[in-house]
Design a protein around this motif. Structure first.
Motif, PDB file in Angstrom:
ATOM      1  N   LEU A 162      12.190 -43.786  -5.840  1.00  0.00           N
ATOM      2  CA  LEU A 162      11.996 -43.779  -7.287  1.00  0.00           C
ATOM      3  C   LEU A 162      12.019 -45.187  -7.870  1.00  0.00           C
ATOM      4  O   LEU A 162      11.281 -45.516  -8.782  1.00  0.00           O
ATOM      5  CB  LEU A 162      13.103 -42.969  -7.975  1.00  0.00           C
ATOM      6  CG  LEU A 162      13.027 -41.450  -7.892  1.00  0.00           C
ATOM      7  CD1 LEU A 162      14.237 -40.856  -8.594  1.00  0.00           C
ATOM      8  CD2 LEU A 162      11.761 -40.947  -8.553  1.00  0.00           C
ATOM      9  N   MET A 163      12.894 -46.010  -7.316  1.00  0.00           N
ATOM     10  CA  MET A 163      13.103 -47.335  -7.922  1.00  0.00           C
ATOM     11  C   MET A 163      12.091 -48.361  -7.446  1.00  0.00           C
ATOM     12  O   MET A 163      11.713 -49.260  -8.170  1.00  0.00           O
ATOM     13  CB  MET A 163      14.499 -47.849  -7.567  1.00  0.00           C
ATOM     14  CG  MET A 163      15.628 -46.977  -8.080  1.00  0.00           C
ATOM     15  SD  MET A 163      17.205 -47.794  -7.841  1.00  0.00           S
ATOM     16  CE  MET A 163      17.281 -47.928  -6.070  1.00  0.00           C
ATOM     17  N   TYR A 208      15.126 -55.632  -7.760  1.00  0.00           N
ATOM     18  CA  TYR A 208      15.114 -57.038  -8.181  1.00  0.00           C
ATOM     19  C   TYR A 208      16.518 -57.597  -8.343  1.00  0.00           C
ATOM     20  O   TYR A 208      16.782 -58.745  -8.077  1.00  0.00           O
ATOM     21  CB  TYR A 208      14.402 -57.165  -9.544  1.00  0.00           C
ATOM     22  CG  TYR A 208      12.915 -56.944  -9.515  1.00  0.00           C
ATOM     23  CD1 TYR A 208      12.207 -56.924  -8.315  1.00  0.00           C
ATOM     24  CD2 TYR A 208      12.212 -56.783 -10.696  1.00  0.00           C
ATOM     25  CE1 TYR A 208      10.840 -56.723  -8.312  1.00  0.00           C
ATOM     26  CE2 TYR A 208      10.849 -56.588 -10.702  1.00  0.00           C
ATOM     27  CZ  TYR A 208      10.159 -56.552  -9.499  1.00  0.00           C
ATOM     28  OH  TYR A 208       8.811 -56.358  -9.511  1.00  0.00           O
ATOM     29  N   GLU A 253      18.221 -53.222 -11.567  1.00  0.00           N
ATOM     30  CA  GLU A 253      16.868 -53.323 -12.088  1.00  0.00           C
ATOM     31  C   GLU A 253      15.917 -53.453 -10.913  1.00  0.00           C
ATOM     32  O   GLU A 253      16.153 -54.222  -9.984  1.00  0.00           O
ATOM     33  CB  GLU A 253      16.717 -54.535 -13.014  1.00  0.00           C
ATOM     34  CG  GLU A 253      15.351 -54.506 -13.672  1.00  0.00           C
ATOM     35  CD  GLU A 253      15.105 -55.651 -14.639  1.00  0.00           C
ATOM     36  OE1 GLU A 253      16.077 -56.266 -15.106  1.00  0.00           O
ATOM     37  OE2 GLU A 253      13.925 -55.920 -14.892  1.00  0.00           O
ATOM     38  N   THR A 254      14.820 -52.685 -10.965  1.00  0.00           N
ATOM     39  CA  THR A 254      13.852 -52.693  -9.873  1.00  0.00           C
ATOM     40  C   THR A 254      12.460 -52.841 -10.461  1.00  0.00           C
ATOM     41  O   THR A 254      12.299 -52.928 -11.672  1.00  0.00           O
ATOM     42  CB  THR A 254      13.913 -51.362  -9.092  1.00  0.00           C
ATOM     43  OG1 THR A 254      13.355 -50.329  -9.909  1.00  0.00           O
ATOM     44  CG2 THR A 254      15.331 -50.999  -8.718  1.00  0.00           C
ATOM     45  N   SER A 255      11.452 -52.838  -9.582  1.00  0.00           N
ATOM     46  CA  SER A 255      10.102 -53.019 -10.095  1.00  0.00           C
ATOM     47  C   SER A 255       9.685 -51.872 -11.001  1.00  0.00           C
ATOM     48  O   SER A 255       8.894 -52.050 -11.908  1.00  0.00           O
ATOM     49  CB  SER A 255       9.112 -53.172  -8.947  1.00  0.00           C
ATOM     50  OG  SER A 255       9.153 -52.034  -8.131  1.00  0.00           O
ATOM     51  N   LYS A 256      10.212 -50.680 -10.766  1.00  0.00           N
ATOM     52  CA  LYS A 256       9.776 -49.528 -11.547  1.00  0.00           C
ATOM     53  C   LYS A 256      10.806 -49.024 -12.537  1.00  0.00           C
ATOM     54  O   LYS A 256      10.474 -48.228 -13.406  1.00  0.00           O
ATOM     55  CB  LYS A 256       9.448 -48.358 -10.600  1.00  0.00           C
ATOM     56  CG  LYS A 256       8.183 -48.535  -9.820  1.00  0.00           C
ATOM     57  CD  LYS A 256       6.973 -48.146 -10.623  1.00  0.00           C
ATOM     58  CE  LYS A 256       5.733 -48.357  -9.779  1.00  0.00           C
ATOM     59  NZ  LYS A 256       4.515 -48.197 -10.535  1.00  0.00           N
ATOM     60  N   ALA A 257      12.044 -49.386 -12.327  1.00  0.00           N
ATOM     61  CA  ALA A 257      13.073 -48.684 -13.092  1.00  0.00           C
ATOM     62  C   ALA A 257      14.277 -49.548 -13.346  1.00  0.00           C
ATOM     63  O   ALA A 257      14.423 -50.641 -12.798  1.00  0.00           O
ATOM     64  CB  ALA A 257      13.508 -47.433 -12.328  1.00  0.00           C
ATOM     65  N   MET A 258      15.134 -49.042 -14.186  1.00  0.00           N
ATOM     66  CA  MET A 258      16.457 -49.619 -14.306  1.00  0.00           C
ATOM     67  C   MET A 258      17.430 -48.483 -14.525  1.00  0.00           C
ATOM     68  O   MET A 258      17.049 -47.394 -14.944  1.00  0.00           O
ATOM     69  CB  MET A 258      16.498 -50.594 -15.461  1.00  0.00           C
ATOM     70  CG  MET A 258      15.954 -50.029 -16.735  1.00  0.00           C
ATOM     71  SD  MET A 258      15.675 -51.341 -17.875  1.00  0.00           S
ATOM     72  CE  MET A 258      16.122 -50.505 -19.361  1.00  0.00           C
ATOM     73  N   SER A 259      18.666 -48.732 -14.208  1.00  0.00           N
ATOM     74  CA  SER A 259      19.656 -47.672 -14.376  1.00  0.00           C
ATOM     75  C   SER A 259      21.044 -48.266 -14.372  1.00  0.00           C
ATOM     76  O   SER A 259      21.299 -49.301 -13.748  1.00  0.00           O
ATOM     77  CB  SER A 259      19.553 -46.652 -13.243  1.00  0.00           C
ATOM     78  OG  SER A 259      20.534 -45.637 -13.416  1.00  0.00           O
ATOM     79  N   ASP A 260      21.951 -47.602 -15.073  1.00  0.00           N
ATOM     80  CA  ASP A 260      23.358 -47.880 -14.884  1.00  0.00           C
ATOM     81  C   ASP A 260      23.774 -47.202 -13.586  1.00  0.00           C
ATOM     82  O   ASP A 260      23.147 -46.231 -13.153  1.00  0.00           O
ATOM     83  CB  ASP A 260      24.174 -47.325 -16.048  1.00  0.00           C
ATOM     84  CG  ASP A 260      23.873 -48.078 -17.341  1.00  0.00           C
ATOM     85  OD1 ASP A 260      23.431 -49.237 -17.246  1.00  0.00           O
ATOM     86  OD2 ASP A 260      24.075 -47.504 -18.427  1.00  0.00           O
TER      87      ASP A 260
END
Lengths: 341, 116
Positions: free
Chosen positions: B14-15, B19, B41-48
């Motif tokens: 998913l992510m 990064y 934080e990734t190329s497609k997403a971010m999340s706590d």
């Protein structure tokens, strides 16, 4: 009869140097283009009814292109709420970062109630967040100018030939499209205070009235035809998007809200914005209603009122109710319908 | 019981490329169940990121902090995230996890498509 296309660039809030630079390069490039009237106004969403920028927008009668830092849907429906109406102009500008596979299946035909009294002119909205250089915008605006020209010519061709009588000044609808007034650029750019209010996308809104029941701050009202309306925009509580979560059709946008779905992103295409996986990764998995109730309670308490939790204004959704077996009374009522009294 | 924790293949899919990862607690800190411990934080997403169980953080994988690419290439090995002590009674087995993903798939799709 070379009609000119009006292009209005709406600036970003604040003075972000990178955004300003893009705005300036877009405007500079557009000024070199023939056949365009280019103007600059502050952040569209913030313009109150007395702002010169808004009066200027109201004075534009023909086709128009709005270039702003808003999702196109948001910009379009902000204008609609301000009485600046037109047909939705389909932009072919796609976010450079958008996935190509975004069109998995045609969108369902809109079941919303639509806007009323929409003139024939088209309004195109372009999002400045899609590209960081001016070329794609200039190219798209050229394409739009051509599209508008062809549309006008087609219409002209279909019109029955007018009998021109000598000595009579032929007054037809076109005169209204002459620029009514001129506005000084510095007047247009008067600073506008920040505002926060919901914007309804009537192509999605079904007039179900859940928002008016839910909001306890008197933001919503109905117009003369019992259609839902954001009546008292500035009653809205800054930062609170609760009604948007309650809306079963996702028709309510808060253009400045951080999550793209609420800010008016097209479903299925959130462009270069990242997905927030917090909910999947174990963050509080609140359903939107619970979140909305919490947000509303927070605002109620901040106003010195009492939190109401889930007791007020939540629709009992029919489709969530367990289907019941029909009894005799139900059957009788159904038969009455069929009897055509 | 000491556990070593990391992302599943599903989460990484998913992510996509990671990064940046950041922790808000330190080794030795006690954490509650579902307490927020960091951010990714990734190329497609971010999340706590959240503690999957209650317990005490032992240490974070320092290598991943410097170069998170191990999360993408070796999530079950050198791409681990942190170690903590606590009871794993509440965690899912592999089969249960698969069933959990299956059950939530529709909701997940809606979320990914930008519905709320």
């Amino acid at each position: 009869m070379a009609r000119r296309l009006t292009v209005v660039l709406s600036q970003a809030q604040g003075k972000h140097p990178v955004k300003r630079a893009l705005e300036e390069s877009v405007v500079a490039a557009l000024l070199m283009e023939p056949g365009l009237d280019v103007s600059v106004i502050p952040y569209l969403y913030d313009l109150g009814p007395d702002h010169t920028g808004r009066m200027f927008l109201e004075s534009i009668k023909g086709d128009m292109v709005i270039v702003s830092w808003l999702f196109p849907r948001a910009a379009f429906w902000v204008l609609d709420r301000d009485g600046i109406k037109g047909q939705w102009g389909e932009s072919q500008l796609k976010s450079a970062h958008a996935d190509d596979d975004e069109d998995a299946g045609e969108p369902a035909p809109p079941k919303g109630i639509g806007a009323l009294d929409v003139p024939e002119r088209h309004i195109y909205c372009l999002d400045l967040r899609d590209y960081n250089q001016h070329d794609p915008y200039v190219n798209e605006i050229r394409r739009i100018a051509e599209e508008c020209k062809q549309r006008r010519e087609q219409k002209q061709a279909q019109r029955p030939p007018a009998m021109v009588q000598l000595g009579i000044n032929l007054l037809n609808g076109d005169t209204a499209e002459a620029p009514a007034k001129t506005f000084a650029p510095d007047q247009l750019l008067q600073t506008a205070g920040r505002r926060w209010y919901p914007v309804i996308d009537y192509s999605r809104c079904t007039n179900c009235m859940e928002c008016i029941d839910f909001c306890l701050f008197g933001v919503y009202g109905v117009d003369g035809q019992e259609r839902i309306l954001v009546e008292n925009q500035d009653n809205c509580k800054k930062g609170c998007p609760a009604c948007s979560r309650v809306c079963p059709e996702q028709a309510i946008m808060f253009p400045d809200y951080k999550s793209p779905a609420i800010a008016g992103a097209p479903v299925g295409a959130i462009g270069n914005l990242k997905i927030d996986l917090t909910r999947l990764f174990g963050g509080a998995d609140k359903d939107p209603l619970a979140q909305a109730v919490e947000e509303r309670d927070r605002e109620l308490v901040a106003d010195g009122r009492t939190a109401v939790g889930t007791t007020v204004g939540l629709a009992k959704r029919q489709d969530k109710a367990a289907p019941k077996v029909k009894d005799d009374l139900d059957n009788l009522m159904d038969q009455l319908d069929a009897m055509d009294l | 019981m000491q556990l070593r924790l990391g992302f599943t293949t599903y989460a990484v899919r998913l992510m996509q490329d990671v990064y940046f990862i950041d922790w808000e607690v330190s080794g030795g800190d006690a954490v509650a169940l579902k307490q927020k411990v960091g951010h990714i934080e990734t190329s497609k997403a971010m999340s706590d990121l959240f503690a999957p169980i209650a317990g005490t953080i032992v240490q974070f994988n320092g290598q991943v902090l410097n170069d998170p690419s191990a999360i993408n290439v070796d999530m079950y090995g050198s791409g681990w995230l942190f170690e903590m002590t606590g009871a794993d009674a509440e965690t899912l087995s592999v089969q249960e996890y698969h069933a959990f993903l299956e059950a939530g798939w529709e909701k997940t799709q809606n979320m990914l498509k930008g519905h709320m």
